[in-house]
Enzyme design. Structure first.
Site, short mmCIF file in Angstrom:
data_model
loop_
_atom_site.label_atom_id
_atom_site.label_comp_id
_atom_site.label_asym_id
_atom_site.label_seq_id
_atom_site.Cartn_x
_atom_site.Cartn_y
_atom_site.Cartn_z
N TYR A 100 29.41 -10.67 43.40
CA TYR A 100 30.31 -11.82 43.27
C TYR A 100 31.57 -11.39 42.53
CZ TYR A 100 32.34 -16.11 41.46
OH TYR A 100 33.22 -17.10 41.12
N THR A 124 46.70 49.02 34.06
CA THR A 124 47.42 49.21 35.32
C THR A 124 47.15 48.03 36.25
OG1 THR A 124 47.30 51.62 35.13
CG2 THR A 124 47.65 50.70 37.33
N HIS A 127 41.12 47.79 33.32
CA HIS A 127 40.56 48.62 32.26
C HIS A 127 41.67 49.15 31.37
CE1 HIS A 127 41.62 51.59 35.40
NE2 HIS A 127 41.89 52.40 34.37
N THR A 158 42.34 52.65 29.11
CA THR A 158 41.84 53.99 28.82
C THR A 158 41.82 54.23 27.31
OG1 THR A 158 42.71 54.81 30.91
CG2 THR A 158 42.17 56.45 29.23
N GLU A 162 58.07 50.37 37.40
CA GLU A 162 58.70 51.69 37.37
C GLU A 162 58.17 52.51 38.53
OE1 GLU A 162 57.51 53.85 33.84
OE2 GLU A 162 55.78 52.53 33.62
N TRP A 178 52.46 62.21 34.84
CA TRP A 178 52.22 61.30 33.72
C TRP A 178 51.25 61.89 32.70
CZ3 TRP A 178 47.13 59.95 33.11
CH2 TRP A 178 46.30 60.14 34.22
#
Length: 627
Positions: free
Chosen positions: A105, A510, A584, A586, A614, A620
């Site tokens: 209702y 990375t 990850h 290093t 870069e 490296w």
């Protein structure tokens, strides 16, 4: 001549008057309200038949599609204590399934004559006062409307309820929300009764048989082991009262000895065959080997009759090799979703108009709702869906070419999508504070307006700033983020026994190492904060393991942001030399005497700086310094 196409056999009597099933027929015996109430209150299976589908239909409720201030006002009305729409609809559905019908209702402020129709257009802000749920036995129905031109065709011309002091009050059908249990398709068979049947009516035999099987199996448990004693002259003892007393005393004493000494005391020689004499005792056991399968069959039939999968009805794990029950539950939720569209939405249509006008003061045509999904996704599935939406939006925005849609419109749609599905909590508040994409000031290209230091000059934090590429010529790409809290990270490494580690300035993660030449400008931008930083929260899955052929020892961790960014660059054309991407950092290239199995991984937060684009430096490794 009438020809019947059916299978008959004069030898076996199949299909003839000799067939044992020839005299079988269906009959309808309606269940009374008292028996229905007793079933729902006293039988767990019947209660689940009634309650499960309404509970699942209303569990996640619905999502209004409107502006946030409008949604808040609408939901405030729905959740008001005297309205509580979700709970009231759930109760009304259960009553309808149990008794065949119910009504809600609609109480409107200032209503004088309830027999007059309710016009939703007359509802003003705050006019909806309350909702009351009534079963079919709490209302009296008027004559059924037989005028096919009336919107209330097939419904009662009025409902009558008890008012103040018990006086009857007539209510116009437009002032109630009507729910029907199991609809009766042939209305001629019920005459002026506007209601349906209880859903327990059709499943009565299946539910009763399952309950009876359960009860009979339970009754067998005390009879699982029965002692049988052979006694010579037993009939003579039972002829007289004194004999019966001696017999009772005899076995009472034998039972007492059995309880005290765990031994059975018998009168006899103890011999076998021809030498046997006196009393003999043995045990009989009942086999329950097939009873579980029999009971399961009855319960499965009851579940099928109720149209509810056994995994939901019986709260049991699915059986079978590699069975998960997902398909059963998906079918069940699809059934509930279909019922929402065919039963709930039409029934609530008029009430929804009242709710909108009571909440907003008007009825905006653009506002509508969608039923919330019933099937919940796992966190992994949610992340995958989020990534697909984000990647799709990036593709529409033109990651590799021109946009397919206006970017500002796409951004607004994406904000609404992520707000509605809850993928980004707090997004709406952040948009209100910082504005949408269209509200952001246009910035000129950094390549055209930002003076770059000469090669070899140092930028922020003493890092050499590399010369920016001022053209879109494809070239190999290396993208990384420096670990800002590297000193804290190295402190942990020294505590774990690593004698030599990378310097803090060389710690990084990375993101992309693409030997394939790519357009740097097509790589897009990260979703980090305004300062470009990215924080991986403390905790989560982390491992210290060797990686690659260079003797590297790394900390493996999870980051959805880095994973999605990596995949975005892959989809934009970047290459990757490994089967999959695993973020990850290093630690060292000289593990020394450290036993990696005994190393406790770094659990603290990882704070990374902005992305650095870069070209790949093949030498490296020569520039790395360990300390």
């Amino acid at each position: 001549m009438i020809s019947l196409d059916s299978l008959r056999s004069l030898v076996t009597g199949l299909g003839t008057s000799k067939d044992k099933g020839a005299s079988a027929s269906y009959y309808f015996q309606p269940l009374g309200p008292d028996e229905l109430n007793a079933m729902h209150r006293g039988d767990w299976l019947a209660q689940k038949v009634i309650d499960i589908i309404p509970n699942d239909m209303t569990r996640e409720w619905r999502n209004w599609q409107a502006k946030q201030p409008q949604i808040e006002k609408i939901e405030a009305v729905e959740k008001a204590p005297l309205i509580n729409l979700q709970v009231k609809v759930n109760l009304a559905l259960k009553m309808a399934r149990l008794h065949g019908g119910s009504v809600i209702y609609i109480g409107i402020k200032g209503t004088v004559d309830l027999s007059e129709p309710l016009d939703p257009r007359s509802i003003g802000r705050g006019d909806l006062a309350y909702l009351h749920v009534l079963s079919r036995y709490e209302v009296t129905c008027g004559e059924t409307v037989t005028d096919v031109t009336s919107e209330f065709y097939g419904q009662p011309s009025y409902y009558e309820v008890a008012g103040a002091n018990g006086a009857p009050v007539q209510i116009h059908p437009s002032r109630v929300v009507r729910f029907v249990g199991a609809p009766v398709l042939d209305r001629r068979s019920v005459g002026n009764d506007p209601w349906g049947d209880s859903v327990l009516q059709a499943v009565y035999d299946a539910v009763r048989n399952a309950g009876s099987a359960q009860g009979h199996i339970a009754a067998l448990i005390p009879e699982a082991k029965v002692d049988i004693i052979h006694m010579p002259g037993l009939g003579e003892f039972t002829k007289t009262e004194a004999g019966r007393a001696k017999l009772t005393a005899r076995f009472t004493y034998a039972n007492t000895m059995k309880s005290m000494l765990n031994a059975v005391l018998l009168d006899g020689t103890g011999g076998a065959g021809k030498d046997a004499g006196g009393e003999k005792w043995e045990q009989k056991q009942i086999s329950f080997a097939q009873l579980p399968e029999l009971l399961q069959s009855y319960l499965s039939i009851a579940s099928a009759a109720a149209d509810i999968p056994a995994t939901r009805m019986l709260s049991q794990s699915p059986k079978g090799l590699n069975a998960t029950g997902d398909s059963d539950m998906r079918n069940h939720y699809d059934n509930c979703t279909a019922r929402q569209g065919t039963e709930l939405s039409p029934a609530l249509n008029r009430l929804d108009e009242v709710i909108l006008r009571s909440a907003l003061g008007s009825r905006p045509a653009a506002i509508y709702y969608e039923w919330a999904p019933l099937w919940g996704l796992t966190e992994k599935e949610q992340a995958e869906v989020f990534k697909m939406k984000a990647d799709g939006a990036r593709a529409l925005a033109g990651a590799k070419g021109g946009p397919l849609l206006p970017v500002n419109a796409l951004s607004d749609a994406l904000v609404n999508t992520f707000t509605e599905d809850g993928s980004l909590p707090g997004l709406e508040a952040a948009i209100e504070e910082h504005g949408t994409l269209a509200d952001q000031p246009e910035t000129e290209s950094a390549n055209e307006n930002t003076e770059q230091p000469e090669s070899g000059e140092e930028g922020e934090e003493g890092q050499p700033t590399r010369r920016a590429a001022n053209d879109a010529k494809p070239r190999p790409l290396y993208v990384s983020r420096k670990l800002i809290n590297g000193r804290e990270f190295l402190k942990w490494a020294k505590e774990q026994g690593f004698a030599k580690t990378l310097k803090a300035d060389d710690l990084h993660v990375t993101i992309t190492y693409s030997r394939e030449a790519v357009d740097w400008m097509a790589m897009g931008q990260s979703w980090g904060g305004e300062d470009g930083k990215l924080t991986v929260p403390a905790g989560g899955a982390r491992l210290v393991e060797p990686l690659g052929d260079e003797g590297a020892v790394v900390l493996l961790f999870n980051s959805s942001e880095l994973a999605w960014r990596h995949m975005g660059m892959r989809e934009a054309g970047a290459s990757w030399d490994h089967p999959e991407y695993q973020p990850h950092v290093t630690i060292t290239y000289e593990v020394g005497d450290v036993d990696l199995s005994q190393v406790e991984p770094y659990r603290g937060k990882l704070v990374f700086g902005p992305e650095v684009f870069e070209e790949i430096d093949e030498c490296w490794a020569e520039n790395l310094n360990e300390t």
